[in-house]
Design a protein around this motif. Structure first.
Motif, PDB file in Angstrom:
ATOM      1  N   TRP A 114      29.081 -34.032 -74.908  1.00 35.13           N
ATOM      2  CA  TRP A 114      28.155 -34.596 -73.932  1.00 35.13           C
ATOM      3  C   TRP A 114      28.853 -34.818 -72.602  1.00 35.13           C
ATOM      4  O   TRP A 114      29.990 -35.287 -72.550  1.00 35.13           O
ATOM      5  CB  TRP A 114      27.578 -35.910 -74.452  1.00 35.13           C
ATOM      6  CG  TRP A 114      26.602 -35.712 -75.576  1.00 35.13           C
ATOM      7  CD1 TRP A 114      26.895 -35.655 -76.908  1.00 35.13           C
ATOM      8  CD2 TRP A 114      25.196 -35.512 -75.458  1.00 35.13           C
ATOM      9  NE1 TRP A 114      25.748 -35.435 -77.637  1.00 35.13           N
ATOM     10  CE2 TRP A 114      24.687 -35.350 -76.775  1.00 35.13           C
ATOM     11  CE3 TRP A 114      24.314 -35.461 -74.385  1.00 35.13           C
ATOM     12  CZ2 TRP A 114      23.341 -35.142 -77.030  1.00 35.13           C
ATOM     13  CZ3 TRP A 114      22.969 -35.252 -74.637  1.00 35.13           C
ATOM     14  CH2 TRP A 114      22.484 -35.099 -75.937  1.00 35.13           C
ATOM     15  N   ARG A 122      24.098 -34.747 -70.939  1.00 36.48           N
ATOM     16  CA  ARG A 122      23.626 -33.420 -71.308  1.00 36.48           C
ATOM     17  C   ARG A 122      24.616 -32.730 -72.233  1.00 36.48           C
ATOM     18  O   ARG A 122      25.822 -32.802 -72.038  1.00 36.48           O
ATOM     19  CB  ARG A 122      23.409 -32.562 -70.057  1.00 36.48           C
ATOM     20  CG  ARG A 122      22.688 -31.260 -70.314  1.00 36.48           C
ATOM     21  CD  ARG A 122      22.413 -30.525 -69.020  1.00 36.48           C
ATOM     22  NE  ARG A 122      23.642 -30.017 -68.406  1.00 36.48           N
ATOM     23  CZ  ARG A 122      23.672 -29.124 -67.430  1.00 36.48           C
ATOM     24  NH1 ARG A 122      22.545 -28.682 -66.910  1.00 36.48           N
ATOM     25  NH2 ARG A 122      24.807 -28.693 -66.940  1.00 36.48           N
ATOM     26  N   SER A 124      25.229 -28.878 -73.941  1.00 36.12           N
ATOM     27  CA  SER A 124      24.801 -27.479 -73.889  1.00 36.12           C
ATOM     28  C   SER A 124      24.667 -26.898 -75.296  1.00 36.12           C
ATOM     29  O   SER A 124      25.405 -27.267 -76.213  1.00 36.12           O
ATOM     30  CB  SER A 124      25.815 -26.643 -73.098  1.00 36.12           C
ATOM     31  OG  SER A 124      25.921 -27.120 -71.775  1.00 36.12           O
ATOM     32  N   HIS A 135      19.689 -26.879 -73.429  1.00 32.24           N
ATOM     33  CA  HIS A 135      20.427 -28.135 -73.460  1.00 32.24           C
ATOM     34  C   HIS A 135      19.652 -29.203 -74.223  1.00 32.24           C
ATOM     35  O   HIS A 135      18.430 -29.121 -74.371  1.00 32.24           O
ATOM     36  CB  HIS A 135      20.675 -28.682 -72.043  1.00 32.24           C
ATOM     37  CG  HIS A 135      21.433 -27.775 -71.146  1.00 32.24           C
ATOM     38  ND1 HIS A 135      20.820 -26.857 -70.311  1.00 32.24           N
ATOM     39  CD2 HIS A 135      22.772 -27.636 -70.931  1.00 32.24           C
ATOM     40  CE1 HIS A 135      21.750 -26.198 -69.633  1.00 32.24           C
ATOM     41  NE2 HIS A 135      22.935 -26.646 -69.986  1.00 32.24           N
ATOM     42  N   LEU A 137      19.010 -33.033 -73.276  1.00 32.42           N
ATOM     43  CA  LEU A 137      19.120 -33.917 -72.112  1.00 32.42           C
ATOM     44  C   LEU A 137      18.705 -35.318 -72.526  1.00 32.42           C
ATOM     45  O   LEU A 137      17.601 -35.517 -73.049  1.00 32.42           O
ATOM     46  CB  LEU A 137      18.219 -33.422 -70.975  1.00 32.42           C
ATOM     47  CG  LEU A 137      18.108 -34.346 -69.759  1.00 32.42           C
ATOM     48  CD1 LEU A 137      19.447 -34.442 -69.030  1.00 32.42           C
ATOM     49  CD2 LEU A 137      17.006 -33.871 -68.815  1.00 32.42           C
TER      50      LEU A 137
END
Length: 220
Positions: A114, A122, A124, A135, A137
């Motif tokens: 993160w 976020r 990935s 992602h 989020l």
């Protein structure tokens, strides 16, 4: 109550297997939360199966597969090289002291560490889709994403919590598809976790955040 859904065209492409993995994951998760879309997918699946299983107009010569099938199965069962590897599934995540249960479609995808920027976090998801980026989020309670539009498309699937913008209020299960015709500033009172898919950078439209636009392609 879910108010925002994939279009009929997206559902048809999902059933036909024509969507990229990132968008198919979003539709799959949404359909698990949304009975309306789940039923629509079942109907589309039945219709597709019916069309594909209609009898051929030409006569097809069938072969006697009995002995060949028996031999093939025997070879497979005797192959010592075949082994099942255990699959490690990540069913829960913790972001800034808040725990979430991941949907089944995300329980076996690779998540990065993160990255935090203020109230935004976020992670990935590497699905190997080139310029299409996925992602997770997370927005902490009281957080917001700066006002922006989109150079390409952006899909946001709300996994938990809620947020709102100039166009409405979104709750768990909502599937939101935006493009360069939309300008908004998402904000949340209670915090939220989203799954996002985008094929280009955000374009910030207000204040100091416009300074990030020249490097937007590197951070979306």
């Amino acid at each position: 109550m879910i108010k925002y859904h994939p279009s009929k065209q997206i559902l048809m492409e999902y059933v036909a297997g024509d969507l990229p993995a990132s968008i198919a994951i979003a539709v799959s998760i949404h359909s698990q939360m949304c009975e309306e879309c789940n039923q629509e997918i079942q109907q589309l699946t039945q219709a597709l199966a019916h069309n594909q299983l209609e009898p051929e107009t030409e006569t097809v010569e069938l072969f006697d597969a009995g002995s060949e099938l028996d031999d093939m199965m025997a070879d497979i069962l005797m192959d010592d090289d075949i082994a099942e590897e255990p699959v490690m599934k990540q069913t829960k995540i913790k972001v800034n002291d808040t725990s979430y249960k991941l949907p089944r479609a995300l329980s076996n995808v690779p998540l990065s560490q993160w990255r935090n920027l203020g109230k935004l976090s976020r992670s990935s998801i590497d699905l190997g889709e080139g310029h299409v980026h996925s992602h997770l989020l997370h927005i902490d309670a009281g957080g917001e994403v700066p006002c922006h539009t989109h150079k390409g498309f952006e899909i946001t699937l709300l996994l938990d919590g809620s947020f709102e913008d100039e166009m409405g209020r979104y709750t768990k299960g909502d599937f939101i598809l935006l493009d360069n015709h939309h300008n908004h500033q998402p904000r949340t009172k209670e915090g939220c976790l989203c799954y996002t898919v985008a094929d280009d950078a955000l374009h910030f439209t207000k204040g100091i955040h416009k300074l990030f636009n020249p490097i937007g392609s590197l951070i979306y």
